[in-house]
Design a protein around this motif. Structure first.
Motif, short mmCIF file in Angstrom:
data_model
loop_
_atom_site.label_atom_id
_atom_site.label_comp_id
_atom_site.label_asym_id
_atom_site.label_seq_id
_atom_site.Cartn_x
_atom_site.Cartn_y
_atom_site.Cartn_z
N THR A 137 1.05 -0.96 -0.02
CA THR A 137 0.08 -0.17 -0.01
C THR A 137 0.87 1.72 -0.22
O THR A 137 0.53 2.43 -0.19
N GLY A 138 2.53 0.72 -0.23
CA GLY A 138 3.22 2.64 -0.94
C GLY A 138 3.67 3.00 1.25
O GLY A 138 3.90 4.27 1.10
N LEU A 139 2.98 2.50 2.14
CA LEU A 139 3.29 3.23 3.46
C LEU A 139 4.71 3.06 3.81
O LEU A 139 5.11 3.55 5.21
N ILE A 140 5.73 2.12 3.34
CA ILE A 140 6.59 2.30 3.99
C ILE A 140 7.51 3.78 4.58
O ILE A 140 7.65 3.95 2.88
N ASP A 141 8.08 3.67 5.31
CA ASP A 141 9.06 4.66 5.17
C ASP A 141 7.94 6.57 5.69
O ASP A 141 8.16 7.44 5.02
#
Length: 297
Positions: A137-141
């Motif tokens: 979901t593109g939530l890393i960092d």
């Protein structure tokens, strides 16, 4: 039911007071010890003479901490995380608990949704699938990686549901007769009468986010987004000052003026301050019987 006032009950009450006092002492002594170490001189800490009172009192440890900008960056991240996390979790808890507390005649599918939430307590998706979902979901960092995975705390929902279920049905029925819908009933009746439970849930939410460190370790790589507890783990347990980007001058300052124990003690004590400030304001609501007598008059 009238409780007895005999000798046996007096002994039972005094024994409870004694055990509670021991528990309180066991909780407060480590904090006092950490504070004493943070206020003691380098020589006193090295010699092991510090117990529960500072020896050769000095503020060198706090002067060193003031130079540690990463500590304050992580401090601010944790404050934002606790505030946003509390708002998100409390909103989701109240919105989920209200329909689950309704009577079966009002919400026939209530039991199915109760089991839908309960099953997540018994069965967990696991660390790797959770990480893949967060990454996908593109939530890393990103700070949302610390907030969204735990946005729906099922334990708090069950706690809130059971509390709301104890509110007399006559209050809700009166509101419906006056033309109120579910949303108005929730805002004007259920939430005001659930302040004690909301205070308890709020404390759980804030403590959970403030003390969390593992998700910050696996989801966050940017130094500007590391929460406080993840940072403290790096410098206290792992003792990895290099990975945290410390300069040689700062490290030399630590070596010359303080011990790692005293500087870390100062950081730990400063990390405790927000919780120590918040807890008394929430704790006073725990034992209040708000619902008692709410239908009188």
């Amino acid at each position: 039911m009238v409780q007895g006032k005999g000798t046996g009950r007096k002994i039972f009450i005094n024994a409870n007071y004694f055990l509670c006092a021991l528990t309180a002492i066991a909780c407060i002594l480590p904090v006092i010890h950490i504070l004493a170490i943070s206020l003691s001189s380098k020589q006193a800490v090295f010699s092991g003479h510090v117990t529960f009172w500072p020896v050769e009192t000095t503020l060198d440890s706090y002067r060193v901490v003031v130079r540690d900008m990463q500590f304050f960056v992580s401090y601010w991240v944790s404050i934002k995380r606790a505030g946003l996390g509390w708002l998100i979790q409390l909103t989701m808890t109240v919105l989920a608990a209200y329909p689950l507390c309704l009577k079966k005649s009002t919400f026939p599918a209530r039991q199915y949704f109760v089991w839908y939430f309960l099953i997540t307590i018994f069965f967990n998706g696991g660390l790797i699938p959770t990480y893949l979902v967060v990454k996908g979901t593109g939530l890393i960092d990103h700070i949302w990686a610390l907030l969204l995975p735990g946005a729906v705390p099922v334990f708090n929902i069950i706690l809130m549901k059971n509390f709301m279920k104890g509110i007399p049905d006559s209050l809700m029925e009166s509101a419906f007769i006056d033309g109120s819908g579910h949303f108005i009933t929730l805002i004007k009746i259920m939430i005001p009468l659930s302040k004690a439970c909301i205070a308890t849930v709020s404390l759980f939410c804030i403590l959970g986010h403030w003390n969390a460190w593992f998700d910050g370790m696996i989801y966050i790589s940017s130094m500007s987004l590391k929460p406080l507890q993840t940072y403290l783990r790096s410098v206290i347990i792992v003792n990895d000052y290099v990975a945290e980007g410390y300069t040689s001058s700062y490290l030399q300052d630590i070596i010359d003026n303080v011990t790692s124990d005293s500087s870390n003690g100062a950081k730990i004590f400063l990390a405790l301050i927000p919780i120590m400030c918040i807890y008394p304001f929430l704790q006073k609501h725990f034992a209040k019987g708000i619902v008692v007598g709410s239908v009188k008059g």
